[in-house]
Design a protein around this motif. Structure first.
Motif, PDB file in Angstrom:
ATOM      1  N   UNK A 477      -2.865   8.872  -3.135  1.00  0.00           N
ATOM      2  CA  UNK A 477      -3.031   8.938  -1.688  1.00  0.00           C
ATOM      3  C   UNK A 477      -4.435   9.273  -1.235  1.00  0.00           C
ATOM      4  N   UNK A 478      -5.401   9.174  -2.124  1.00  0.00           N
ATOM      5  CA  UNK A 478      -6.765   9.565  -1.750  1.00  0.00           C
ATOM      6  C   UNK A 478      -7.556   8.427  -1.120  1.00  0.00           C
ATOM      7  N   UNK A 479      -7.113   7.207  -1.311  1.00  0.00           N
ATOM      8  CA  UNK A 479      -7.887   6.070  -0.816  1.00  0.00           C
ATOM      9  C   UNK A 479      -6.963   4.910  -0.497  1.00  0.00           C
ATOM     10  N   UNK A 480      -7.495   3.999   0.269  1.00  0.00           N
ATOM     11  CA  UNK A 480      -6.745   2.786   0.559  1.00  0.00           C
ATOM     12  C   UNK A 480      -7.686   1.599   0.351  1.00  0.00           C
ATOM     13  N   UNK A 481      -7.172   0.589  -0.326  1.00  0.00           N
ATOM     14  CA  UNK A 481      -7.970  -0.623  -0.576  1.00  0.00           C
ATOM     15  C   UNK A 481      -7.548  -1.700   0.414  1.00  0.00           C
ATOM     16  N   UNK A 482      -8.523  -2.455   0.878  1.00  0.00           N
ATOM     17  CA  UNK A 482      -8.271  -3.500   1.864  1.00  0.00           C
ATOM     18  C   UNK A 482      -8.813  -4.829   1.347  1.00  0.00           C
TER      19      UNK A 482
END
Lengths: 615, 611
Positions: A477-482
């Motif tokens: 839950x530390x990052x989100x990839x797009x």
């Protein structure tokens, strides 16, 4: 160029100008009228005045029977041959033979599917015609019927005191016969249920006393049903009381906001720990089992990506009849475990805990339990294109988060479907929702990406990232990839939306997965693995249709679905661990896949299901 | 009162420079139209307006009416009631373009007629037969489409090189509409028997097949925001420059043409106004840069993008100098550059999307052949070719080729003494090559519009300081530098212009394209005012209308589906047009302003706004 081409309007013949002024708009108008005339609009409902008693498509009725059991009924309305697609072949063939091809094409159908507390599902098929509303067939129970001529329930015009009768065959070739007498009465009530609650009579209800005798000419078998039924406009039969061979039966409508989910009782299927290979793909014939009419092949078209449940079943939307279907994957075939009709075309599907949430063309979210019983529905202002998102709760079933196309994001209570909060994005919503810790990340059609607090929908951060094609959250839950439609791949911090790193990918975006140590992006031209830490390229391979994660741990293998095969790659270095060929789908079919337990299930939109077990 | 009058006059001039003049000069108007063309134009304008209205009201229409939804590879939802209107608009567009083709030069007529014939045969192929027997059946829809297509070919041959006649458009429309009505009607009838609604899938098929033909228009539309921003910048400075004295108004000359001390007090105030405006805008640009770099708020400026952005500006400046040398003359003025925009943007857009027409033709051909019974396997090669033409590599090659070609063409034109167009072509060429680089290098090149804006702003401020230090900062130069500063703001913030529309529609891409289409429809019709043997005036008018109506129809379809890429992703192409053409135009405008500032030219200055 002709000399007259450049003639100024002032010297042109007056007649030509008049003709042009009249003929040009006239032809344009006639073209418009012609196009409008050939456009098919929904036909006027048949059934005469009695059609008003029939519930609309997608309506749910909750009934409690005289034994205290809850029965959830769903109503389907359709026109043409589509109405017979859900019926067993024996029923469909008998009805088609009687009606003829031409009449069947314009026939108007009403189908009621009832599921009780035990998960038993029965279906009644009715036809609306100029004669009124008549029962055509019944299946799913211990005994099935095909009425010929149809068993008239309500004449086109019915008033208190009217009487009618019908008789004929109740099964093909007269194996069973029926004889029915009915009389209408004024439904003034009160009518109460088994718990004493009065059924509300709204809009001019009518009652029908009927006696139906079903007999087998070859033996002494005979069943007599005597009952009184109350019909209310738009609600169908809301109350009934009577006897079957002398035994009391009856049911009364209840109007709960939600129905409690029942446990399906199937054990969860474990995922394979460390997959190193793929078993040879195994076609799974689809089989529907009817207790009376027997087995038949499932004739389906899967319009949407399938959804896998923890118990190993897959849930699909069948384009033929717009039904949700739960398929149980057995050793050699797939068996229909449950079916439901949320109403209208199903647009998106998601597993919510043990249940399923579907969004529909009626701008609704409809929730089901593992038996296919409808629990609740909620209607929003716009279509919900993205699959609903399950938001786990400590004190109950998961909530359901949805974003409609108009940009309204709403968190629905998992047990009742009532909104907990709702916020507007200020633009059309774009890509699927992604849960990132205690926030949800969503993008819009103005190129913005924002994180909303799950507690109240407040904006945690908002960035102008561009138009998002796909999103995936890091397991921690530390990052989100797009995956952006510009060909960029960006990884943002979940805390403040700051860009950690970005990269390029060629081709059309297909899938995105973030594991503990890597970001894996698939396009039609390339599979790209980047370090989740700094974005450095770990490995690359050719593109495909879809990327499936066999696990989200560091180095876990990934499966790539191609049009003509499956590839299993090591997550750490991209090494090809195994490869299996698949028959390519027809040009008109769309191929999709899902990981269900320890197997990859490939679902073609033309109804073919194939399984390859991870080992 | 005098101050109020001055402000009023300035606002009037601003409005005139920004809105009235471009529309007055560029709108579609009767410039000696032959008899019978006016009703066709009225039909085209009504159709265009209707499509725009559908776009603006799309959310309300969707909310108020039932949606027909079909689910496949993507979800398509449409307010069912307006679907016949969409088909009507498409058929009108086809009739307009084919009516134009009757009088075009032969090779263009062949291409356009070939495309119309394919579209008609494709529509006919939708009639698969009442029993769904498929392609082998000879159905009324197919037969009528063949008859209509043959009739169109005959009509084109007979009418080629003849003058426009009023009955041509209704005749073409009648043929096209008959084929469409028969095919769509029968297709609807067959689908309804299975409880299926033919409309949305058919519309989707039609749009995905021929909607790509609207891409050049979308690309060109993408430049409209930049064009509008440039016009706004020059109009603003023009309004500030002009004094409300009768002399100044009549000569259209800025106050700086004469020494301030010799002018009335009202005129002497103008340089002060300019100076204040320049300082304010300079402060805004610097503050924005500092906020972006130090606090990360406001403009999205990445310091890493600055070197390449500076290099891009440098390369274009160098090309500017090369072109001036090749011409043996001074650099082009901004008005000259902008006056060539309309004639350059659309052909460049067509060149950048040169692979689309073959792709559309291939897709239509494959569907027609399959519907007539050809084994789909036999047409697999055509699909592979279509895919190849749409691949990243093909797009990159086209962009590289177009970019290099434009630069070469610019030099050739400059040698022939042409002014304005070469500068524009060169700037677009540089940006086209840059746009190919990410695909070729598989890496994002570190430049951006905000970074370019920073380079332009800082260079302009440095230039101003240098000129002031050398006591050469005249009011005219100040006005030019103020224009350059405003152009730098336009480079960074031009998207904001479409924001009010995007707030209404809910999608910025949609708003950008709509803005471009509408602004283009209002101001880019000057091409229809000309006449030539190859492109007679009525043909120009019909082509202009066909392009406008078809483009906005594809957009309306996307808006009603609430998915701009429901047919074809015009949004992405408009964004690309904005990024490539828009940025190039702004940089060309900046170069023109800088060149004028640096020149020792003491001609009586004119408005920087192209009339």
């Amino acid at each position: 160029m002709d000399p007259d081409s450049a003639l100024p309007a002032t010297v042109a013949p007056r007649s030509a100008r008049w003709l042009a002024a009249i003929m040009v708009p006239l032809v344009v108008l006639v073209a418009g009228i012609g196009l409008d005339a050939v456009d098919q609009i929904a036909p006027e409902p048949l059934g005469g005045e009695s059609a008003r008693y029939i519930p609309p498509d997608g309506h749910r009725t909750v009934l409690r029977d005289s034994a205290g059991a809850l029965v959830v009924a769903e109503h389907s309305r359709s026109v043409g041959l589509e109405g017979l697609l859900a019926a067993p072949p024996a029923v469909a063939a008998a009805v088609l033979a009687r009606l003829g091809d031409e009449e069947a094409r314009t026939a108007q159908w009403w189908r009621v599917t009832r599921t009780d507390d035990l998960g038993t599902t029965t279906t009644d098929l009715y036809r609306l015609s100029t004669d009124g509303v008549a029962q055509v067939a019944a299946w799913g129970g211990a005994v099935g019927f095909v009425f010929e001529p149809e068993l008239l329930l309500l004449p086109a015009v019915v008033r208190a005191g009217d009487a009618w009768r019908a008789s004929g065959s109740a099964l093909a070739d007269g194996a069973l016969t029926y004889d029915a007498e009915s009389t209408a009465f004024a439904a003034t009530g009160p009518f109460t249920g088994v718990e004493g609650a009065e059924v509300p009579l709204t809009g001019g209800c009518i009652g029908v006393d009927s006696s139906v005798r079903i007999a087998a000419p070859t033996d002494a078998l005979e069943t007599v049903l005597v009952d009184a039924t109350v019909w209310c406009p738009g609600r169908g039969a809301v109350w009934s009381s009577g006897t079957v061979d002398g035994q009391s039966v009856g049911q009364a409508e209840e109007r709960p906001v939600a129905v409690a989910a029942l446990d399906r009782g199937l054990p969860p299927v474990d995922a394979v720990a460390e997959a190193t290979g793929l078993a040879a793909p195994q076609p799974l014939p689809l089989v529907v089992i009817d207790p009376f009419f027997g087995e038949r092949d499932g004739s389906v078209q899967f319009a949407l990506p399938p959804v896998a449940l923890a118990d190993g079943r897959i849930v699909v939307a069948n384009d033929r009849g717009d039904d949700l279907q739960w398929w149980r994957l057995e050793a050699q075939r797939a068996e229909l475990d449950a079916a439901a009709h949320p109403g209208g075309t199903v647009i998106a599907l998601a597993a919510i805990g043990d249940g399923v949430a579907a969004t529909t063309a009626q701008r609704a979210v409809v929730a089901y339990d593992g038996w296919g019983r409808r629990l609740w529905q909620w209607r929003g202002p716009e279509l919900i294109l993205a699959p609903p998102l399950a938001v786990p709760r400590a004190d109950g079933p998961p909530d359901v988060l949805v974003a409609d196309r108009g940009g309204q994001v709403t968190l629905l209570a998992g047990d009742t479907g009532s909104p907990r909060w709702s916020v507007a994005l200020g633009a059309d919503a774009r890509a699927p929702l992604e849960l990132v810790g205690d926030a949800v990340v969503i993008s819009d059609e103005r190129g913005r990406v924002q994180a909303l607090e799950l507690a109240d929908g407040a904006v945690r951060w908002r960035v102008d990232a561009g138009f998002v094609e796909g999103a995936a959250a890091a397991p921690d839950g530390s990052a989100v990839a797009l995956q952006l439609d510009s060909g960029d791949l960006a990884v943002l911090s979940a805390v403040d939306g700051d860009e950690r790193f970005s990269a390029r990918y060629p081709g059309i975006a297909r899938s995105l997965i973030v594991t503990a140590d890597a970001v894996l992006a698939l396009s039609d031209e390339r599979l790209l693995a980047l370090s989740a830490v700094d974005g450095s390229e770990l490995w690359r391979d050719r593109g495909g249709l879809a990327l499936l994660g066999a696990g989200l741990g560091a180095g876990d293998p990934v499966v790539v679905l191609d049009a003509d095969g499956l590839r299993l790659h090591a997550g750490r270095d991209g090494a090809l661990l195994d490869e299996q060929r698949l028959d390519p789908p027809p040009v008109s079919a769309t191929r999709r896949a899902v990981v269900a337990g320890s197997a990859v299930v490939i679902v073609d939109s033309d109804g073919r299901v194939t399984r390859s077990v991870l080992r | 009162m005098r101050a109020v009058r001055r402000i009023g006059a300035a606002l009037t001039r601003f409005w005139s420079g920004l809105i009235s003049t471009p529309i007055r000069d560029g709108r579609l108007r009767d410039t000696g139209w032959p008899a019978g063309l006016r009703p066709v134009v009225v039909v085209g304008v009504v159709a265009f307006s209707l499509a725009v209205l559908l776009i603006l009201l799309a959310p309300a229409i969707r909310a108020a009416s039932p949606l027909s939804v079909s689910v496949g590879a993507t979800v398509l939802s449409l307010p069912r009631l307006v679907l016949p209107t969409i088909f009507w608009l498409i058929i009108l567009s086809i009739a307009l373009v084919q009516s134009a083709a009757l009088h075009l030069r032969a090779r263009t007529a062949v291409v356009l007629t070939g495309m119309t014939v394919l579209v008609l045969l494709f529509l006919g192929s939708l009639d698969l037969g009442a029993d769904g027997e498929g392609g082998l059946g000879v159905t009324p829809g197919k037969v009528v489409s063949i008859v209509a297509a043959l009739a169109l070919v005959v009509l084109t041959v007979v009418r080629h090189r003849r003058g426009f006649a009023w009955w041509e458009f209704p005749a073409v429309l009648a043929l096209v509409a008959t084929a469409a009505i028969v095919a769509l009607g029968r297709s609807a009838e067959q689908s309804a028997a299975f409880g299926l609604d033919f409309g949305p899938p058919t519309a989707s098929l039609v749009m995905s097949s021929i909607g790509q033909l609207a891409v050049p228009a979308a690309l060109a539309a993408g430049v409209a925001v930049a064009e509008f921003a440039i016009t706004a910048a020059t109009a603003a400075v023009g309004a500030l420059q002009k004094a409300p004295t009768p002399a100044a108004e009549s000569t259209d000359a800025p106050a700086a043409a004469a020494p301030p001390t010799s002018l009335p007090p009202a005129v002497r105030a103008v340089p002060v106004l300019l100076l204040v405006a320049f300082l304010l805008v300079a402060a805004w640009r610097v503050a924005e840069l500092l906020l972006a770099l130090l606090l990360g708020v406001g403009a999205n400026v990445d310091p890493g993008d600055l070197p390449l952005s500076a290099a891009i500006v440098g390369v274009i400046a160098l090309l500017w100098w090369v072109l001036a040398r090749a011409r043996g003359d001074s650099a082009a003025r901004i008005s000259t550059v902008m006056s060539h925009l309309d004639s350059v943007a659309f052909p460049v857009a067509v060149a950048l999307t040169v692979t689309l027409a073959p792709v559309v033709a291939l897709l239509l051909l494959v569907q027609v052949l399959n519907a007539w019974g050809l084994d789909p396997a036999a047409t697999g090669g055509a699909l592979v070719l279509a895919d190849a033409l749409r691949s990243s590599l093909a797009l990159a090659v086209v962009r590289l080729g177009v970019g290099l070609g434009l630069i070469v063409l610019a030099v050739l034109l400059a040698r022939r003494g042409r002014r304005g167009a070469p500068e524009l072509l060169a700037a677009i060429g540089v940006l086209a090559i840059l746009s190919a680089a990410p695909s070729v290098l598989e890496s994002r090149l570190p430049w951006s519009s905000p970074a370019l804006a920073v380079v332009v702003a800082l260079t302009t401020i440095v230039l101003a300081v240098a000129l002031a230090a050398r006591r050469r900062l005249t009011a005219r130069r100040l006005a030019l530098l103020l224009t350059a500063l405003l152009l730098s703001a336009a480079a960074a913030w031009r998207d904001v212009l479409a924001d009010p529309l995007s707030a209404v529609i809910g999608a910025s891409g949609l708003a950008l394209v709509l803005f471009g289409f509408v602004w283009g429809f209002l101001t880019d019709a000057d091409i229809t005012h000309g006449d030539s043997r190859a492109y007679p005036r009525p043909t120009r008018v019909l082509l202009f209308l066909a392009n406008a109506v078809f483009g906005v129809t594809v957009l309306a379809y996307g808006a009603l589906a609430r998915s701009v890429d429901a047919g074809i992703d015009l949004d992405a192409f408009a964004q690309f047009g904005d990024q490539l053409l828009g940025t190039a135009v702004i940089l060309a405008a900046v170069m023109a302003v800088w060149a004028a500032t640096m020149s020792a030219d003491s001609r009586a200055p004119r408005s920087t706004v192209a009339p």
